[in-house]
Design a protein around this motif. Structure first.
Motif, PDB file in Angstrom:
ATOM      1  N   VAL B   5       0.840  -1.200   0.000  1.00  0.00           N
ATOM      2  CA  VAL B   5       0.000   0.000   0.000  1.00  0.00           C
ATOM      3  C   VAL B   5       0.875   1.250   0.000  1.00  0.00           C
ATOM      4  O   VAL B   5       0.627   2.202  -0.739  1.00  0.00           O
ATOM      5  CB  VAL B   5      -0.940   0.005   1.228  1.00  0.00           C
ATOM      6  N   LEU B   6       1.921   1.219   0.821  1.00  0.00           N
ATOM      7  CA  LEU B   6       2.825   2.373   0.880  1.00  0.00           C
ATOM      8  C   LEU B   6       3.481   2.619  -0.467  1.00  0.00           C
ATOM      9  O   LEU B   6       3.613   3.767  -0.921  1.00  0.00           O
ATOM     10  CB  LEU B   6       3.908   2.137   1.940  1.00  0.00           C
ATOM     11  N   LEU B   7       3.889   1.529  -1.116  1.00  0.00           N
ATOM     12  CA  LEU B   7       4.540   1.642  -2.418  1.00  0.00           C
ATOM     13  C   LEU B   7       3.592   2.284  -3.434  1.00  0.00           C
ATOM     14  O   LEU B   7       3.963   3.195  -4.184  1.00  0.00           O
ATOM     15  CB  LEU B   7       4.966   0.248  -2.895  1.00  0.00           C
ATOM     16  N   THR B   8       2.333   1.818  -3.422  1.00  0.00           N
ATOM     17  CA  THR B   8       1.323   2.386  -4.318  1.00  0.00           C
ATOM     18  C   THR B   8       1.108   3.865  -4.025  1.00  0.00           C
ATOM     19  O   THR B   8       1.056   4.694  -4.936  1.00  0.00           O
ATOM     20  CB  THR B   8      -0.016   1.644  -4.136  1.00  0.00           C
ATOM     21  N   ALA B   9       0.987   4.174  -2.742  1.00  0.00           N
ATOM     22  CA  ALA B   9       0.771   5.566  -2.347  1.00  0.00           C
ATOM     23  C   ALA B   9       1.925   6.438  -2.819  1.00  0.00           C
ATOM     24  O   ALA B   9       1.718   7.550  -3.314  1.00  0.00           O
ATOM     25  CB  ALA B   9       0.624   5.659  -0.830  1.00  0.00           C
ATOM     26  N   ALA B  10       3.153   5.912  -2.691  1.00  0.00           N
ATOM     27  CA  ALA B  10       4.320   6.683  -3.111  1.00  0.00           C
ATOM     28  C   ALA B  10       4.306   6.907  -4.620  1.00  0.00           C
ATOM     29  O   ALA B  10       4.600   8.007  -5.104  1.00  0.00           O
ATOM     30  CB  ALA B  10       5.602   5.971  -2.695  1.00  0.00           C
ATOM     31  N   ALA B  11       3.930   5.870  -5.377  1.00  0.00           N
ATOM     32  CA  ALA B  11       3.871   6.005  -6.840  1.00  0.00           C
ATOM     33  C   ALA B  11       2.856   7.068  -7.242  1.00  0.00           C
ATOM     34  O   ALA B  11       3.122   7.919  -8.101  1.00  0.00           O
ATOM     35  CB  ALA B  11       3.528   4.663  -7.475  1.00  0.00           C
ATOM     36  N   LEU B  12       1.688   7.031  -6.599  1.00  0.00           N
ATOM     37  CA  LEU B  12       0.656   8.033  -6.889  1.00  0.00           C
ATOM     38  C   LEU B  12       1.135   9.435  -6.521  1.00  0.00           C
ATOM     39  O   LEU B  12       0.883  10.406  -7.235  1.00  0.00           O
ATOM     40  CB  LEU B  12      -0.625   7.702  -6.128  1.00  0.00           C
ATOM     41  N   ALA B  13       1.868   9.515  -5.394  1.00  0.00           N
ATOM     42  CA  ALA B  13       2.343  10.820  -4.934  1.00  0.00           C
ATOM     43  C   ALA B  13       3.379  11.383  -5.907  1.00  0.00           C
ATOM     44  O   ALA B  13       3.392  12.586  -6.188  1.00  0.00           O
ATOM     45  CB  ALA B  13       2.946  10.696  -3.531  1.00  0.00           C
ATOM     46  N   LEU B  14       4.229  10.511  -6.462  1.00  0.00           N
ATOM     47  CA  LEU B  14       5.224  10.969  -7.436  1.00  0.00           C
ATOM     48  C   LEU B  14       4.542  11.615  -8.640  1.00  0.00           C
ATOM     49  O   LEU B  14       4.985  12.626  -9.157  1.00  0.00           O
ATOM     50  CB  LEU B  14       6.077   9.781  -7.921  1.00  0.00           C
ATOM     51  N   LEU B  15       3.444  11.001  -9.083  1.00  0.00           N
ATOM     52  CA  LEU B  15       2.690  11.533 -10.211  1.00  0.00           C
ATOM     53  C   LEU B  15       1.953  12.814  -9.821  1.00  0.00           C
ATOM     54  O   LEU B  15       1.882  13.770 -10.598  1.00  0.00           O
ATOM     55  CB  LEU B  15       1.700  10.475 -10.708  1.00  0.00           C
ATOM     56  N   ALA B  16       1.438  12.822  -8.584  1.00  0.00           N
ATOM     57  CA  ALA B  16       0.631  13.962  -8.136  1.00  0.00           C
ATOM     58  C   ALA B  16       1.462  15.252  -8.052  1.00  0.00           C
ATOM     59  O   ALA B  16       0.925  16.339  -8.237  1.00  0.00           O
ATOM     60  CB  ALA B  16       0.005  13.662  -6.778  1.00  0.00           C
ATOM     61  N   GLY B  17       2.771  15.136  -7.809  1.00  0.00           N
ATOM     62  CA  GLY B  17       3.612  16.331  -7.686  1.00  0.00           C
ATOM     63  C   GLY B  17       3.588  17.191  -8.933  1.00  0.00           C
ATOM     64  O   GLY B  17       3.063  18.315  -8.921  1.00  0.00           O
ATOM     65  N   PRO B  18       4.140  16.703 -10.063  1.00  0.00           N
ATOM     66  CA  PRO B  18       4.160  17.527 -11.276  1.00  0.00           C
ATOM     67  C   PRO B  18       2.769  17.783 -11.850  1.00  0.00           C
ATOM     68  O   PRO B  18       2.503  18.864 -12.379  1.00  0.00           O
ATOM     69  CB  PRO B  18       5.000  16.706 -12.263  1.00  0.00           C
TER      70      PRO B  18
END
Lengths: 255, 268
Positions: B5-18
């Motif tokens: 779940v953390l890994l997924t959240a991090a991936a989504l967060a990486l996209l959410a930044g830019p």
């Protein structure tokens, strides 16, 4: 010069906005090394014509033909950047192209933008911004430079400097210029051809000959210098309801 | 369980930044809200026709974007009015359909505010992959999107297919919404996009710096906020958002202090 040597060829363009015909069978050719200054009252369709020549819009009839591989550098009339976007001038000039740092330097030197390179776009003055937009328009080494009232928000000395810069670039580079401008008196020496329009082309030709054209004189008055600050349309053929009084630059900017 | 779940959240967060940067620059916050609200209708529809939640939400996001783009060309109403109508129509229809389909109030609540319970483990690899692909697409579109954000007319004149790019940007926002609704909740998705980007804006000197900064801040908020919410047994979405607002305030304070000390110093 044969038709195929023309850079841009507009043939009998017609276009409407909100049901009103703003381009009425407009034909205009731009040749190599040409310098056309397009004048006419507000609402005459000058910007619309430019957008058609750029192929940003297509009219309801008529055609615009570009010479194959034609590159156009464009300085739009309005440009406003959102201050939340941190955009240094340097980055803006290299945006969406493959310009190398030394090419950016050379471009900045040519357009007197060197001291601006590290500054954010949102913090530039009107004159600085116009020079940066000019640099951006030149980035792709265009065959045609199109400018839409590029000096309308500049003060008098800023206007003089900006037009001088355009003339220098026209001298040094192998390109044609098509400019919408009310400041005909300031670009007189470079202008090869003045095109005067109000929905249709009223008259066109070399500045001296246009100035003698009865239609031009009736449209703009005899005094060239005065013509640009205060002018009035009084000729009476098919120009229904365009009795304009331009008192100063401010009224033009605000419309 | 917490690690994928953390890994997924991090991936989504990486996209959410830019992506969030464009939401800030192009003033699309209200659009993001509308998209997030419409996700509930997507959940109801996927329940009805038996497809995965994420697919349902992405389909509804596409429908939402197309409807908005089309209505906008009709020039009948202002964009924010159109968004208000579309967003609330989708939200209401979604909640009514969820109730009609027999969904418990608690479950609806989870979709609104986010919960780990509603996240199905087999969806996680797809979400990571989807985020990665979306980030790749965003990076490809980046120069053109930046140019059209600076000046749409200039981008158009230089050959950027402005309408296509605009639609793709909306689609990417749809991906973030579909991926993050169950985690963060429909009510708070937009803040996942705009708070990290706004925090990065405080110190970024270039668009790229703002994008990367936004990614890092969003990641940190996720990776710290998720376990924290678990431990304290509070709703996940509000916990993550509270944390990222705290980060925003700290950075804002630091910036104001920095600017103040700089202005005190005599000009060199």
């Amino acid at each position: 010069m044969s038709k195929s040597d023309l850079l841009i060829c507009a043939d009998n363009l017609c276009a409407s906005r909100q049901g009103r015909l703003v381009l009425d069978h407009v034909s205009l050719d731009l040749a190599e090394n040409d310098f056309i200054t397009l004048i006419g009252p507000n609402g005459a369709g000058k910007s619309v014509l430019l957008r058609h020549l750029l192929k940003l819009e297509t009219g309801q009839s008529g055609s615009v033909t570009h010479r194959e591989g034609l590159k156009i550098g464009y300085v739009p009339e309005r440009f406003q950047i959102d201050p939340t976007l941190p955009m240094p001038v340097k980055r803006f000039l290299s945006l969406n192209n493959t310009l190398k740092p030394d090419a950016i330097q050379a471009l900045a030197a040519e357009t007197h933008c060197e001291p601006l390179l590290e500054r954010p776009l949102a913090g530039l003055s009107g004159g600085e911004l116009q020079r940066v937009l000019l640099a951006r328009a030149l980035a792709a080494s265009p065959h045609v430079l199109m400018l839409d009232e590029p000096a309308q928000n500049l003060d008098v000395s800023g206007q003089l400097q900006f037009y001088q810069l355009i003339e220098d670039i026209f001298e040094k580079r192998d390109l044609s210029v098509l400019m919408v401008s009310h400041d005909l008196h300031l670009v007189m020496s470079s202008t090869r051809r003045v095109v005067c329009m109000y929905h249709h082309i009223c008259c066109s030709g070399a500045p001296e000959s246009v100035a003698r054209d009865p239609e031009f004189i009736s449209m703009f008055g005899k005094d060239m210098a005065q013509m640009m600050s205060v002018y009035q349309h009084s000729h009476n053929h098919d120009h229904h309801g365009h009795d304009h009084h331009h008192h100063d630059k401010d009224t033009e900017v605000s419309t | 369980m917490i690690t994928p779940v953390l890994l997924t959240a991090a991936a989504l967060a990486l996209l959410a930044g830019p992506l969030g940067c464009f939401v800030v620059w192009r003033r699309m916050a209200y659009f993001g809200d509308g998209l997030a609200h419409s996700a509930l209708l997507g959940v109801a529809i996927s329940l009805l026709i038996g497809i995965s939640n994420q697919l349902g939400m992405i389909l509804i996001a596409i429908a939402f974007a197309v409807a908005l783009l089309w209505l906008r060309t009709q020039r009948l109403l202002a964009t924010d009015t159109l968004l208000g109508i579309l967003a609330h129509a989708a939200l209401s229809l979604g909640i009514v359909s969820m109730a009609l389909l027999g969904m418990e109030d608690a479950e609806v609540h989870d979709y609104l505010l986010g919960s780990l319970d509603s996240v199905s483990p087999d969806m996680l690899p797809i979400l990571v992959l989807g985020s990665g692909l979306s980030l790749g697409l965003l990076m490809r579109l980046w120069p053109g999107l930046l140019l059209m954000t600076t000046s749409e007319e200039l981008a158009h004149a230089e050959g950027v297919p402005v309408r296509v790019y605009e639609f793709l940007l909306m689609l990417l926002m749809g991906v973030v919404v579909a991926g993050a609704v169950q985690l963060v909740g429909a009510l708070l998705i937009t803040s996942l996009l705009i708070i990290p980007a706004s925090t990065a804006r405080l110190f970024a000197k270039s668009p790229e710096a703002m994008g990367v900064g936004g990614s890092l801040i969003a990641c940190a908020s996720m990776l710290i906020g998720l376990p924290m919410a678990e431990k304290m047994a509070v709703p996940i979405g509000p916990a993550i958002v509270s944390l990222s607002v705290a980060v925003f305030l700290v950075v804002l304070g630091a910036k104001l202090l920095f600017d103040w000390t700089k202005s005190k110093k005599p000009a060199a």
